[in-house]
Scaffold this active site. Structure first.
Site, PDB file in Angstrom:
ATOM      1  N   LYS A   1      -1.775   8.862   9.723  1.00  0.00           N
ATOM      2  CA  LYS A   1      -1.357   9.551  10.956  1.00  0.00           C
ATOM      3  C   LYS A   1      -0.937  10.981  10.652  1.00  0.00           C
ATOM      4  O   LYS A   1      -0.973  11.838  11.516  1.00  0.00           O
ATOM      5  CB  LYS A   1      -0.120   8.864  11.556  1.00  0.00           C
ATOM      6  CG  LYS A   1      -0.280   7.409  11.889  1.00  0.00           C
ATOM      7  CD  LYS A   1       1.056   6.762  12.271  1.00  0.00           C
ATOM      8  CE  LYS A   1       0.936   5.254  12.267  1.00  0.00           C
ATOM      9  NZ  LYS A   1       2.113   4.513  12.613  1.00  0.00           N
TER      10      LYS A   1
ATOM     11  N   LYS B   1      -5.792   8.276   1.591  1.00  0.00           N
ATOM     12  CA  LYS B   1      -5.650   7.255   2.618  1.00  0.00           C
ATOM     13  C   LYS B   1      -5.821   7.857   4.020  1.00  0.00           C
ATOM     14  O   LYS B   1      -5.348   8.974   4.262  1.00  0.00           O
ATOM     15  CB  LYS B   1      -4.239   6.660   2.477  1.00  0.00           C
ATOM     16  CG  LYS B   1      -4.001   5.373   3.219  1.00  0.00           C
ATOM     17  CD  LYS B   1      -2.589   4.860   2.980  1.00  0.00           C
ATOM     18  CE  LYS B   1      -1.559   5.732   3.664  1.00  0.00           C
ATOM     19  NZ  LYS B   1      -0.232   5.115   3.789  1.00  0.00           N
TER      20      LYS B   1
ATOM     21  N   LYS C   1       7.067  10.355   0.967  1.00  0.00           N
ATOM     22  CA  LYS C   1       7.554  10.814   2.273  1.00  0.00           C
ATOM     23  C   LYS C   1       8.685  11.815   2.132  1.00  0.00           C
ATOM     24  O   LYS C   1       8.816  12.728   2.945  1.00  0.00           O
ATOM     25  CB  LYS C   1       8.015   9.623   3.124  1.00  0.00           C
ATOM     26  CG  LYS C   1       6.847   8.830   3.675  1.00  0.00           C
ATOM     27  CD  LYS C   1       7.256   7.963   4.854  1.00  0.00           C
ATOM     28  CE  LYS C   1       6.052   7.205   5.390  1.00  0.00           C
ATOM     29  NZ  LYS C   1       6.419   6.161   6.353  1.00  0.00           N
TER      30      LYS C   1
HETATM   31  P1  TYM Z   1       2.718   1.507   9.406  1.00  0.00           P
HETATM   32  O1  TYM Z   1       3.237   1.606  10.793  1.00  0.00           O
HETATM   33  O2  TYM Z   1       2.641   2.747   8.592  1.00  0.00           O
HETATM   34  O3  TYM Z   1       1.262   0.881   9.420  1.00  0.00           O
HETATM   35  C1  TYM Z   1       0.988  -0.317  10.116  1.00  0.00           C
HETATM   36  C2  TYM Z   1       0.027  -1.163   9.327  1.00  0.00           C
HETATM   37  O4  TYM Z   1      -1.183  -0.443   9.097  1.00  0.00           O
HETATM   38  C3  TYM Z   1      -1.518  -0.502   7.714  1.00  0.00           C
HETATM   39  N1  TYM Z   1      -2.217   0.735   7.346  1.00  0.00           N
HETATM   40  C4  TYM Z   1      -3.403   0.759   6.732  1.00  0.00           C
HETATM   41  N2  TYM Z   1      -4.226  -0.234   6.320  1.00  0.00           N
HETATM   42  C5  TYM Z   1      -5.383   0.121   5.738  1.00  0.00           C
HETATM   43  N3  TYM Z   1      -5.758   1.433   5.552  1.00  0.00           N
HETATM   44  C6  TYM Z   1      -4.969   2.445   5.951  1.00  0.00           C
HETATM   45  N4  TYM Z   1      -5.352   3.721   5.777  1.00  0.00           N
HETATM   46  C7  TYM Z   1      -3.725   2.139   6.563  1.00  0.00           C
HETATM   47  N5  TYM Z   1      -2.703   2.878   7.074  1.00  0.00           N
HETATM   48  C8  TYM Z   1      -1.798   2.004   7.544  1.00  0.00           C
HETATM   49  C9  TYM Z   1      -0.179  -0.619   6.999  1.00  0.00           C
HETATM   50  O5  TYM Z   1      -0.330  -1.157   5.708  1.00  0.00           O
HETATM   51  C10 TYM Z   1       0.565  -1.551   7.927  1.00  0.00           C
HETATM   52  O6  TYM Z   1       0.227  -2.892   7.653  1.00  0.00           O
HETATM   53  N6  TYM Z   1       6.432  -0.396   6.720  1.00  0.00           N
HETATM   54  C11 TYM Z   1       5.407  -0.727   7.677  1.00  0.00           C
HETATM   55  C12 TYM Z   1       5.928  -1.347   8.958  1.00  0.00           C
HETATM   56  C13 TYM Z   1       6.845  -2.513   8.768  1.00  0.00           C
HETATM   57  C14 TYM Z   1       6.452  -3.815   8.369  1.00  0.00           C
HETATM   58  C15 TYM Z   1       7.643  -4.590   8.365  1.00  0.00           C
HETATM   59  C16 TYM Z   1       5.238  -4.372   8.008  1.00  0.00           C
HETATM   60  C17 TYM Z   1       8.179  -2.533   8.986  1.00  0.00           C
HETATM   61  N7  TYM Z   1       8.675  -3.783   8.758  1.00  0.00           N
HETATM   62  C18 TYM Z   1       7.628  -5.946   8.014  1.00  0.00           C
HETATM   63  C19 TYM Z   1       5.227  -5.731   7.647  1.00  0.00           C
HETATM   64  C20 TYM Z   1       6.416  -6.493   7.652  1.00  0.00           C
HETATM   65  C21 TYM Z   1       4.680   0.549   8.043  1.00  0.00           C
HETATM   66  O7  TYM Z   1       5.184   1.634   7.945  1.00  0.00           O
HETATM   67  O8  TYM Z   1       3.488   0.365   8.597  1.00  0.00           O
END
Ligand code: TYM
Length: 354
Positions: free
Chosen positions: A220, A217, A115
């Protein structure tokens, strides 16, 4: 053996459109887990500031993720749905974790490197400390299980490292406080305040890949909208994106092994399996030997069948922001009570006067 009471926690950032990766890697698992578990699901708005500080549409992004949770079937009455900034204890524990985590640990985080890109000096301090806030999100409830996509695995390992170091550094004080729990880590008995969180990553689509390149992957931030299916896409758009998805010229194999070296085929089969609640082997049992000209229309029908009701319900909910805000306020209040109980104990263990 983990003697903490099982509790599921996960979060989704309110940045950009939710896509099929978020849905299959995370939200669909959230829904399944609520059957037999106490669950807390969070819209992590503080995390959304780490990559971009000013958002014109922050409130509507928060409401849209909340709508996606509800439209997918999460029950905000039996469980908790809230936005992170409503519970300041997350940020308080994150500060303590900033003092637990080592810079060397943070330097190893691949998502920060991705990032921050080349201009690392100009990345926010928040982006660097991001995994520490994520650990606090989970551990401020002493949650034990975290459903996420594969890309969050390293962050959850860090959450375990932070929990372990806190438990070790404060061991005597935890014992004296009476707030600790006996657990076994590997073979070692440990008297712990924070649990060792278990990531829940398995399933046929732990990492949904781009429709345009099966080695990247689904994300977004991909500039091509054709690379992903958004939860707000209508049926025609979903159909067009799947029709245009990259494939190879061969028929589908009959065994999962035959997907090796065929990333696009593997991805589409994984998506089909996750949407149909089947394994890849079951999907290949049905479609092995068939061309993509047969498989793609079946995938389009399935994707539209599963996503259209979620899409319609999201739109209905988004038309009533007052209702969404009430859900978040109620969840926020219940989350705050639980988080404050932990923080009182943490302040006590550290020795802060309160
Ligand atoms: P975020 O907002 O980027 O994504 C949310 C969830 O979607 C999953 N994800 C995917 N799974 C499979 N294939 C993909 N291409 C894909 N893209 C996204 C992510 O793995 C996630 O589960 N850091 C986290 C948010 C967060 C969080 C937490 C999660 C903050 N605090 C505590 C769990 C526990 C994030 O940026 O997710």
């Amino acid at each position: 053996m983990n003697t903490f009471k099982p509790l599921v926690f996960s979060g989704v950032q309110p940045t950009g459109n939710l896509h099929l990766g978020n849905y299959l890697g995370a939200i669909r698992k959230f829904v399944a887990l609520q059957e037999n578990n106490d669950c807390i699901y969070c819209v992590v708005d503080l995390h959304a500031l780490t990559a971009q500080l000013v958002h014109d549409d922050m409130a509507s992004q928060i409401r849209s993720i909340t709508a996606a949770f509800l439209a997918s079937g999460i029950d905000p009455k039996s469980h908790i749905v809230f936005n992170q900034s409503a519970v300041p204890q997350h940020a308080e524990l994150a500060w303590i974790f900033n003092c637990v985590a080592r810079i060397g640990w943070m330097n190893r985080m691949t998502q920060f490197k991705d990032k921050a890109g080349k201009d690392r000096e100009n990345a926010s301090l928040g982006l660097f400390a991001y995994p520490s806030l994520m650990a606090a999100d989970i551990l401020v409830y002493r949650a034990t299980h975290v459903p996420v996509g594969d890309d969050q695995k390293q962050h959850l390992e860090l959450a375990r490292d932070i929990a372990m170091k806190f438990n070790m550094d404060f061991m005597e004080k935890i014992r004296a406080s009476g707030y600790g729990v006996d657990i076994t880590v590997g073979e070692e008995p440990v008297h712990a305040y924070f649990p060792m969180v278990e990531p829940l990553i398995d399933g046929p689509a732990p990492r949904v890949m781009s429709l345009k390149d099966g080695t990247k992957k689904m994300s977004k931030s991909d500039p091509s909208d054709l690379s992903r299916i958004n939860l707000m896409d209508d049926a025609e758009t979903i159909a067009r994106k799947i029709r245009k998805a990259k494939t190879d010229p061969d028929a589908l194999p009959s065994e999962v092994d035959g997907l090796k070296g065929r990333p696009e085929a593997d991805n589409l089969v994984g998506i089909f399996a996750a949407l149909a609640d089947k394994t890849k082997a079951e999907v290949l049992g049905e479609f092995g030997g068939q061309q993509f000209s047969v498989f793609k229309p079946a995938l389009i029908e399935l994707a539209v069948d599963v996503l259209a009701p979620v899409n319609a319900e999201m739109r209905r909910l988004m038309a009533d922001p007052g209702h969404i805000d009430a859900v978040l306020r109620d969840g926020g209040q219940r989350a705050r009570e639980r988080a404050e109980k932990t923080m009182k104990e943490v302040r006590d263990i550290i020795g802060f006067v309160q």
